[in-house]
Scaffold this motif. Structure first.
Motif: not given
Ligand code: IPE
Ligand code: IPE
Ligand code: MG
Length: 248
Positions: A17-22, A175-182
């Motif tokens: 989650v690419m956050d903090g630009n503002g 086909d996307t596997p479960d997310v391991d790391l957010v």
């Protein structure tokens, strides 16, 4: 616990989650869009770092269905910027063997030229097998779940035949596997409607650094933090063998 207790030392699927630009821009008394512009370097750094580390799936949250609530000027500039980044880096992504795709992208407010660039990059890279880069753009996790439900109903699947597996097969990019790391940068600790189905058992890290300042070493720190986690998936750790003789 060390990695030996988990199935993999390197997470197969990392989502950011690419956050903090503002806030990055505000700290410099610059317009918010300068922060979005500065995010480009981070994106390329993270893509390269993930690939080099052996991550097979990288997902980046670039624009949410809720981000349409932002001022029109910011949204317009974001669209413009994303278009520039996609066109500029297409050759590099292809040369690195990265398969690119876009999750979301359904709103008619998205400029047709941008939709075309997304389609072109998808087509250019679809045979690549290096790493799959999913860019979540105009994405909402709930929306994807609703789309899967609609698809099941449309196909007339009987209620009793709906299982977790068959439901997941109706999600976009099944086909996307479960997310391991957010990884959510900027210190915010929330999910913001991101890949809700796929993050069910993800590990989470919240580095305080703002996305435009985030670099490969920060990414590697996150992978390191992941390695130290013990993933139990609801089970318990096997008991270590007890010393002494077995009771009779
Ligand atoms: C993330 O940065 C980029 C997008 C949501 C497109 P923000 O723009 O949310 O930055 P902050 O949270 O205001 O600092
Ligand atoms: C989430 O960030 C969306 C993206 C990073 C693209 P936001 O900054 O929009 O989320 P909230 O508003 O803090 O939940
Ligand atoms: Mg934000």
């Amino acid at each position: 616990m060390p990695a030996s207790h988990g199935p993999r030392a390197v997470p197969r699927h990392v989502a950011c989650v690419m956050d903090g630009n503002g806030r990055w821009a505000a700290q410099r008394e610059l317009p918010r869009t300068s922060g979005h512009r500065a995010a480009e370097t981070t994106v390329i750094d993270v893509v390269e770092a993930a690939r080099a580390a052996g991550v097979e799936w990288l997902s980046l949250y670039a624009f949410s269905t809720e981000n349409w609530r932002r001022p029109t000027a910011e949204v317009d500039q974001l669209m413009h910027l994303v278009r520039r980044v996609v066109r500029k880096h297409a050759p590099l992504l292809h040369a690195r063997g990265i398969r690119c795709r876009f999750l979301g992208v359904a709103d008619p407010r998205i400029p047709p030229a941008l939709t075309r660039d997304f389609a072109d990059l998808t087509t250019l890279t679809e045979a690549n097998r290096g790493m799959t880069l999913t860019v979540a753009f105009d994405h909402g996790g709930r929306q994807d779940i609703v789309a899967a439900a609609r698809s099941l109903i449309r196909e007339g699947v009987p209620a009793d035949a709906v299982t977790e597996r068959s439901f997941a097969a109706h999600l976009p990019f099944p086909d996307t596997p479960d997310v391991d790391l957010v990884i959510r940068t900027s210190g915010e600790q929330r999910i913001s409607n991101f890949m809700l189905w796929q993050v069910a058992y993800a590990e989470w890290v919240f580095p305080p650094v703002l996305w435009p300042d985030f670099r490969a070493p920060h990414f590697l720190d996150c992978l390191h933090a992941y390695r130290r986690r013990e993933r139990r998936f609801g089970a318990v750790r096997p008991e270590p063998p007890r010393g002494g003789s077995t009771p009779t």
